[in-house]
Enzyme design. Structure first.
Site, mmCIF file in Angstrom:
data_model
loop_
_atom_site.group_PDB
_atom_site.id
_atom_site.type_symbol
_atom_site.label_atom_id
_atom_site.label_comp_id
_atom_site.label_asym_id
_atom_site.label_seq_id
_atom_site.Cartn_x
_atom_site.Cartn_y
_atom_site.Cartn_z
ATOM 1 N N ASP A 1 -18.169 -20.251 6.292
ATOM 2 C CA ASP A 1 -17.190 -19.980 4.925
ATOM 3 C C ASP A 1 -16.475 -20.967 3.885
ATOM 4 O O ASP A 1 -15.957 -19.817 3.937
ATOM 5 C CB ASP A 1 -17.488 -18.315 5.333
ATOM 6 N N CYS B 1 -14.042 -22.356 8.731
ATOM 7 C CA CYS B 1 -15.398 -22.410 9.886
ATOM 8 C C CYS B 1 -14.129 -23.372 10.981
ATOM 9 O O CYS B 1 -14.122 -23.066 12.705
ATOM 10 C CB CYS B 1 -16.245 -22.879 10.298
ATOM 11 N N HIS C 1 -19.104 -28.982 8.550
ATOM 12 C CA HIS C 1 -19.015 -27.598 8.973
ATOM 13 C C HIS C 1 -18.367 -28.019 10.601
ATOM 14 O O HIS C 1 -18.651 -28.864 11.096
ATOM 15 C CB HIS C 1 -20.577 -26.878 9.498
#
Lengths: 207, 277
Positions: free
Chosen positions: B95, B98, B272
């Site tokens: 989102d 992270c 990520h």
């Protein structure tokens, strides 16, 4: 004007009595400003804490030309604001009512703002919704704001938004227009823009 | 190097507005396309939220194998390399928060087992708050976030179980308040060392503008500069294992700060961060 401020303070006090909430973190601040009123102890809960504090701050020390507070005791997440047209601009003398809608996760997400009265302005949609950069997080880039423009973050405040709206009235940004017609008129036919603005001012005063 | 959390999702409204496939598209001035764009963005966020926990349970690294096709030699080789050094992974939601969420969870989880670092860390947090006030941030806004942060920290110090910590991080309200505080720690350090960090900024932004746009808003992804600032600010060294499409079959790592002994390890895959054990 004093009447309205008084009403807001009344609403605030009755709110604090009628709601049963669970956070007392605001107490030191309130004690400093209200001389230790115990009824506030139950007033604040998680997400509306900063909202409550914004209200106290706005009520105690309102910026020039702005009045704001919750619409009703039932809904602390919807506020009404009165914005005075800034002096020395074509909106001078006008009093424009607006609504602020706070999301449940405020202040993580920004509120939305909408004028209830008609305003012909490059950064206000025809239906009254305000479109300025501080009401958007970076990334939410509907109007392609310039990158240096002020954006929403959890440390922004209601006061900052309202002040930005006042300066938006004073200085429209025709680069990122919500009302294209208004932007064009502002740019190409200032006289006509000023005339429309003056009529809006008269209308806002019920003339 | 641009890193973060939601890089793989193309803004679909842009596609529908400008794609050449939409040759028969006609602009309708009555429609509010900006609203539609934002609406679609919200929709994607909701979808991510409904399928990914903010912080997952600890999973075996074998789980990663099926995230990639068996023919994908580069990634399959790198997973084998990772497995020779780590056993488990804990995933975080993509989102944009992270890095902070992974870093925060990994550190607090470590504190559960070894509380010796807590007094020092509390001191750092309190000092940062004082510094932020001096930088002009409103005290009562800061209190809101820092009090939640210190409250969680105190619970870790006294009686928190690993399950409670897990629940705290998956309670969106509290979890996001912790993220805001980590972000504020970064903004504080960057601004107090603005002269140094200004050298690493691209474009014409000054450090204050950079913080307002790239650090303080929620969901803004973490870059090299954020990680450098955070690890220096809080004195918690971190190792990041970079698993990308680069050749070589081995996963490279970088320690922040360099030559430190990392307290926690994160796995980076383009866009990520997750936690490694």
């Amino acid at each position: 004007m004093d009447e309205i401020i008084k009403t807001i303070i009344d609403i605030f006090f009755s709110l604090s009595l009628s709601l049963s909430l669970k956070d007392a973190r605001a107490l030191p601040f309130l004690q400093e400003n209200f001389g230790g009123i115990d009824i506030f102890q139950d007033f604040f809960f998680f997400f509306s804490l900063s909202l409550s504090l914004s209200l106290v701050k706005l009520t105690l020390n309102p910026p020039e030309g702005i009045i704001a507070g919750p619409v009703s005791e039932e809904n602390f997440f919807e506020w009404e604001a009165l914005i005075m047209g800034p002096e020395g601009t074509c909106f001078e003398g006008g009093v424009f009512p607006a609504r602020l809608m706070f999301p449940p996760d405020y202040p993580l997400s920004p509120p939305k703002m909408k004028f209830n009265s008609e305003i012909f302005h490059p950064n206000i949609y025809v239906d009254g919704r305000v479109c300025i950069s501080i009401l958007h997080a970076p990334g939410d880039d509907p109007m392609g704001y310039e990158t240096s423009a002020e954006r929403w973050s959890p440390v922004q405040s209601v006061e900052k938004i309202l002040l930005s709206v006042v300066s938006m009235l004073a200085e429209p940004n025709d680069e990122s227009a919500a009302n294209v017609d208004a932007a064009k008129t502002w740019r190409e036919d200032r006289q006509r823009f000023n005339d429309i603005a003056r009529r809006t001012v008269e209308k806002s005063l019920g003339l | 190097m641009v890193v973060g959390g939601r890089g793989t999702v193309a803004p679909p409204a842009l596609v529908s507005r400008f794609s050449p496939d939409m040759a028969d598209f006609h602009y309708d001035p009555e429609k509010n396309y900006d609203e539609q764009t934002l609406e679609q963005q919200r929709h994607i966020e909701q979808e991510v939220a409904s399928t990914q926990a903010l912080v997952s349970e600890r999973l075996s690294l074998n789980q990663l194998i099926k995230d990639y096709s068996m023919e994908d030699n580069i990634y399959q080789q790198k997973i084998q390399d990772l497995r020779s050094r780590y056993r488990d992974i804990r995933k975080t939601r993509g989102d944009g928060n992270c890095f902070y969420r992974a870093f925060g969870f990994a550190y607090l989880e470590r504190l559960l087992h070894d509380k010796s670092d807590i007094p020092r860390f509390k001191e750092v947090v309190n000092q940062s708050k004082t510094d932020l006030v001096a930088l002009g941030y409103p005290q009562f806004t800061l209190d809101d976030f820092f009090d939640t942060f210190l409250d969680v920290l105190s619970r870790v110090e006294s009686s928190c179980t690993p399950e409670e910590l897990f629940d705290t991080f998956n309670d969106q309200g509290v979890s996001d308040y912790l993220i805001v505080t980590w972000r504020l720690l970064v903004t504080c350090y960057l601004q107090r060392n603005g002269e140094f960090f200004a050298n690493f900024l691209e474009g014409h932004r000054d450090i204050k503008e950079f913080c307002c746009q790239e650090v303080e808003p929620m969901n803004k992804e973490c870059d090299h500069i954020h990680i450098t600032a955070l690890t220096s600010a809080v004195g918690i060294p971190v190792r990041v294992e970079y698993m990308d499409r680069g050749e070589g079959g081995l996963v490279n790592h970088h320690d922040f700060p360099e030559c430190s002994k990392p307290a926690i390890t994160l796995l980076y895959r383009p866009g990520h961060y997750d936690i490694l054990y």
